[in-house]
Enzyme design. Sequence first.
Site, PDB file in Angstrom:
ATOM      1  CD  GLU A   1      -0.884  -5.639   5.632  1.00  0.00           C
ATOM      2  OE1 GLU A   1      -1.207  -4.496   5.980  1.00  0.00           O
ATOM      3  OE2 GLU A   1      -0.872  -6.000   4.442  1.00  0.00           O
TER       4      GLU A   1
ATOM      5  CG  HIS B   1      -3.413  -3.374   3.344  1.00  0.00           C
ATOM      6  ND1 HIS B   1      -2.381  -2.852   4.098  1.00  0.00           N
ATOM      7  CD2 HIS B   1      -4.078  -2.312   2.827  1.00  0.00           C
ATOM      8  CE1 HIS B   1      -2.417  -1.531   4.049  1.00  0.00           C
ATOM      9  NE2 HIS B   1      -3.445  -1.176   3.273  1.00  0.00           N
TER      10      HIS B   1
ATOM     11  CB  CYS C   1      -1.002  -0.036   1.152  1.00  0.00           C
ATOM     12  SG  CYS C   1      -2.361   1.143   0.953  1.00  0.00           S
TER      13      CYS C   1
END
Length: 229
Positions: free
Chosen positions: A171, A169, A92
Amino acid sequence: MANRALILVHDPAPGRRERVPGAIGPALSTRDIKHEVVSLVTEDAPDPAGYDLLVVMGSSESAADDTVPWLAKELAFVRAVVERGVPTLGVCFGGQLLARVLGGSVGRAALPEFGFTAVDTDDAALVPAGPWLQFHSDAFVPPPGTELARNASGSQAFATGKVLGLQFHPEMTADTFASWCERWAAAGWAPRSEVDVERLRADVAAGEARGLQLCDQLVGAFCAVTLVG
Protein backbone atom coordinates in the site's frame (compact mmCIF):
# COMPACT_ATOMS: atom_id res chain seq x y z
CA MET A 1 -24.28 -4.02 -7.34
CA ALA A 2 -20.82 -2.84 -6.35
CA ASN A 3 -18.87 -4.92 -3.88
CA ARG A 4 -18.11 -3.44 -0.45
CA ALA A 5 -14.77 -3.70 1.30
CA LEU A 6 -13.94 -3.10 4.94
CA ILE A 7 -10.40 -1.92 5.67
CA LEU A 8 -9.23 -2.34 9.26
CA VAL A 9 -6.52 0.09 10.34
CA HIS A 10 -4.85 0.55 13.71
CA ASP A 11 -4.35 4.30 13.79
CA PRO A 12 -7.64 5.57 15.26
CA ALA A 13 -6.94 9.26 14.60
CA PRO A 14 -9.44 10.82 12.14
CA GLY A 15 -7.61 12.44 9.25
CA ARG A 16 -4.70 10.00 9.49
CA ARG A 17 -6.38 6.62 9.46
CA GLU A 18 -8.01 7.25 6.07
CA ARG A 19 -4.51 7.64 4.59
CA VAL A 20 -3.20 4.31 5.87
CA PRO A 21 -4.57 2.09 3.04
CA GLY A 22 -2.61 4.17 0.52
CA ALA A 23 -2.46 2.52 -2.89
CA ILE A 24 -5.03 -0.13 -1.90
CA GLY A 25 -7.82 2.48 -1.98
CA PRO A 26 -7.48 3.42 -5.66
CA ALA A 27 -6.88 -0.22 -6.60
CA LEU A 28 -10.28 -1.06 -5.11
CA SER A 29 -12.02 2.00 -6.56
CA THR A 30 -10.78 1.18 -10.06
CA ARG A 31 -12.68 -2.11 -9.74
CA ASP A 32 -15.86 -0.43 -8.47
CA ILE A 33 -15.31 -1.73 -4.94
CA LYS A 34 -16.48 0.78 -2.37
CA HIS A 35 -14.47 0.76 0.84
CA GLU A 36 -14.90 1.86 4.43
CA VAL A 37 -12.01 2.46 6.85
CA VAL A 38 -12.60 1.35 10.46
CA SER A 39 -10.36 0.98 13.51
CA LEU A 40 -11.31 -1.64 16.09
CA VAL A 41 -8.79 0.02 18.41
CA THR A 42 -11.58 2.42 19.36
CA GLU A 43 -14.71 1.11 17.62
CA ASP A 44 -17.01 -1.86 17.94
CA ALA A 45 -16.72 -4.56 15.30
CA PRO A 46 -19.27 -4.12 12.50
CA ASP A 47 -21.53 -6.85 11.13
CA PRO A 48 -19.32 -8.93 8.83
CA ALA A 49 -22.35 -9.77 6.70
CA GLY A 50 -22.24 -6.25 5.26
CA TYR A 51 -18.96 -6.72 3.39
CA ASP A 52 -17.67 -8.67 0.42
CA LEU A 53 -13.97 -8.13 1.13
CA LEU A 54 -11.83 -7.51 4.22
CA VAL A 55 -8.39 -5.89 4.28
CA VAL A 56 -6.40 -5.86 7.55
CA MET A 57 -3.56 -3.33 7.58
CA GLY A 58 -0.37 -3.00 9.61
CA SER A 59 0.12 -1.96 13.21
CA SER A 60 2.91 -0.88 15.54
CA GLU A 61 1.63 -3.53 17.97
CA SER A 62 2.58 -7.21 17.82
CA ALA A 63 0.04 -9.71 16.52
CA ALA A 64 1.54 -12.17 19.01
CA ASP A 65 0.97 -9.96 22.07
CA ASP A 66 -2.30 -10.97 23.70
CA THR A 67 -2.00 -8.14 26.23
CA VAL A 68 -2.88 -5.62 23.48
CA PRO A 69 -6.36 -4.51 24.66
CA TRP A 70 -8.16 -4.72 21.32
CA LEU A 71 -6.37 -7.73 19.84
CA ALA A 72 -8.79 -10.42 21.07
CA LYS A 73 -11.72 -8.49 19.57
CA GLU A 74 -9.97 -8.16 16.24
CA LEU A 75 -8.88 -11.80 16.16
CA ALA A 76 -12.47 -12.89 16.80
CA PHE A 77 -13.80 -10.58 14.09
CA VAL A 78 -11.26 -11.67 11.50
CA ARG A 79 -11.87 -15.33 12.33
CA ALA A 80 -15.63 -14.82 11.86
CA VAL A 81 -15.08 -13.11 8.50
CA VAL A 82 -12.75 -15.84 7.26
CA GLU A 83 -15.16 -18.56 8.39
CA ARG A 84 -17.91 -16.87 6.35
CA GLY A 85 -15.73 -17.32 3.26
CA VAL A 86 -15.21 -13.57 2.77
CA PRO A 87 -12.07 -12.79 0.73
CA THR A 88 -9.49 -11.42 3.17
CA LEU A 89 -6.17 -9.68 2.50
CA GLY A 90 -3.72 -9.14 5.36
CA VAL A 91 -0.83 -6.66 5.24
CA CYS A 92 2.15 -7.10 7.62
CA PHE A 93 0.40 -7.17 11.04
CA GLY A 94 -2.73 -8.18 9.10
CA GLY A 95 -0.89 -11.08 7.48
CA GLN A 96 0.44 -12.13 10.88
CA LEU A 97 -3.07 -12.00 12.33
CA LEU A 98 -4.36 -14.21 9.52
CA ALA A 99 -1.53 -16.68 10.11
CA ARG A 100 -2.67 -16.99 13.75
CA VAL A 101 -6.32 -17.42 12.74
CA LEU A 102 -5.49 -20.16 10.24
CA GLY A 103 -3.13 -22.24 12.38
CA GLY A 104 0.23 -20.63 11.69
CA SER A 105 2.20 -18.60 14.21
CA VAL A 106 3.84 -15.22 14.84
CA GLY A 107 7.14 -14.48 16.54
CA ARG A 108 10.20 -12.27 16.41
CA ALA A 109 11.80 -12.14 12.98
CA ALA A 110 15.24 -13.73 12.72
CA LEU A 111 16.09 -10.90 10.31
CA PRO A 112 14.01 -7.72 10.85
CA GLU A 113 13.51 -5.70 7.66
CA PHE A 114 13.25 -1.94 7.15
CA GLY A 115 13.47 -0.95 3.51
CA PHE A 116 12.73 -2.21 0.01
CA THR A 117 13.40 -5.84 -0.91
CA ALA A 118 12.35 -8.25 -3.61
CA VAL A 119 10.68 -11.58 -2.84
CA ASP A 120 10.99 -15.03 -4.38
CA THR A 121 7.44 -15.75 -5.51
CA ASP A 122 5.70 -18.89 -6.71
CA ASP A 123 2.94 -16.86 -8.42
CA ALA A 124 4.20 -13.60 -9.91
CA ALA A 125 0.77 -12.80 -11.35
CA LEU A 126 -0.73 -12.65 -7.85
CA VAL A 127 2.33 -11.61 -5.82
CA PRO A 128 4.91 -9.85 -8.01
CA ALA A 129 8.55 -10.02 -6.96
CA GLY A 130 8.56 -6.33 -6.05
CA PRO A 131 10.58 -4.61 -4.71
CA TRP A 132 8.23 -4.08 -1.77
CA LEU A 133 8.60 -1.96 1.35
CA GLN A 134 9.37 -4.03 4.43
CA PHE A 135 8.90 -2.65 7.95
CA HIS A 136 8.72 -5.42 10.53
CA SER A 137 10.42 -6.91 13.58
CA ASP A 138 7.89 -9.77 13.87
CA ALA A 139 7.23 -12.40 11.24
CA PHE A 140 4.69 -15.11 10.53
CA VAL A 141 5.07 -18.82 10.00
CA PRO A 142 2.24 -19.55 7.56
CA PRO A 143 -0.14 -22.47 7.88
CA PRO A 144 1.46 -25.65 6.47
CA GLY A 145 1.46 -25.90 2.69
CA THR A 146 0.35 -22.32 2.05
CA GLU A 147 3.58 -20.37 1.54
CA LEU A 148 3.58 -18.38 -1.69
CA ALA A 149 6.65 -16.12 -1.39
CA ARG A 150 9.77 -15.75 0.72
CA ASN A 151 13.09 -13.96 1.05
CA ALA A 152 16.14 -14.11 3.33
CA SER A 153 14.04 -12.95 6.29
CA GLY A 154 11.48 -15.74 5.93
CA SER A 155 7.95 -16.15 4.57
CA GLN A 156 6.60 -13.14 2.70
CA ALA A 157 3.20 -14.33 1.48
CA PHE A 158 0.80 -17.22 1.92
CA ALA A 159 -2.50 -18.09 0.30
CA THR A 160 -5.24 -20.50 1.22
CA GLY A 161 -8.85 -20.46 0.06
CA LYS A 162 -9.90 -16.82 -0.22
CA VAL A 163 -7.15 -15.56 2.12
CA LEU A 164 -3.90 -13.85 1.14
CA GLY A 165 -1.45 -12.88 3.87
CA LEU A 166 1.50 -10.57 3.15
CA GLN A 167 4.51 -9.64 5.26
CA PHE A 168 5.37 -6.57 3.15
CA HIS A 169 3.50 -3.30 2.52
CA PRO A 170 2.02 -3.07 -1.00
CA GLU A 171 0.00 0.00 0.00
CA MET A 172 2.94 2.33 0.52
CA THR A 173 2.76 5.84 -0.95
CA ALA A 174 4.55 9.01 0.08
CA ASP A 175 1.41 10.20 1.87
CA THR A 176 0.94 6.92 3.71
CA PHE A 177 4.55 7.00 4.91
CA ALA A 178 4.01 10.62 6.01
CA SER A 179 0.99 9.49 8.04
CA TRP A 180 3.19 6.90 9.78
CA CYS A 181 5.73 9.59 10.65
CA GLU A 182 2.98 11.85 11.97
CA ARG A 183 1.70 9.09 14.22
CA TRP A 184 5.19 8.34 15.52
CA ALA A 185 5.63 12.02 16.38
CA ALA A 186 2.22 12.23 18.07
CA ALA A 187 2.99 9.15 20.16
CA GLY A 188 6.52 10.25 21.02
CA TRP A 189 7.81 7.03 19.49
CA ALA A 190 10.85 6.54 17.27
CA PRO A 191 11.74 3.60 15.03
CA ARG A 192 14.74 1.41 15.78
CA SER A 193 18.06 3.24 15.74
CA GLU A 194 19.19 1.50 12.54
CA VAL A 195 16.12 2.76 10.63
CA ASP A 196 16.99 5.77 8.45
CA VAL A 197 13.56 7.43 8.26
CA GLU A 198 14.60 10.16 5.83
CA ARG A 199 16.23 7.65 3.49
CA LEU A 200 13.05 5.57 3.57
CA ARG A 201 10.94 8.65 2.89
CA ALA A 202 13.06 9.41 -0.18
CA ASP A 203 12.96 5.80 -1.38
CA VAL A 204 9.16 5.66 -1.01
CA ALA A 205 8.75 8.87 -3.01
CA ALA A 206 11.14 7.70 -5.73
CA GLY A 207 9.37 4.36 -6.11
CA GLU A 208 5.79 5.58 -5.72
CA ALA A 209 4.71 5.24 -9.37
CA ARG A 210 6.08 1.70 -9.57
CA GLY A 211 4.54 0.85 -6.20
CA LEU A 212 1.10 2.00 -7.32
CA GLN A 213 1.32 -0.30 -10.34
CA LEU A 214 2.50 -3.28 -8.30
CA CYS A 215 -0.23 -2.78 -5.69
CA ASP A 216 -2.86 -2.46 -8.41
CA GLN A 217 -1.67 -5.74 -9.95
CA LEU A 218 -1.73 -7.56 -6.61
CA VAL A 219 -5.13 -6.26 -5.52
CA GLY A 220 -6.59 -6.83 -8.98
CA ALA A 221 -5.37 -10.41 -9.16
CA PHE A 222 -6.60 -11.15 -5.64
CA CYS A 223 -10.05 -9.73 -6.36
CA ALA A 224 -10.26 -11.55 -9.70
CA VAL A 225 -9.78 -14.97 -8.09
CA THR A 226 -11.80 -14.41 -4.91
CA LEU A 227 -14.71 -12.05 -5.63
CA VAL A 228 -17.85 -13.28 -7.38
CA GLY A 229 -20.16 -10.72 -8.94
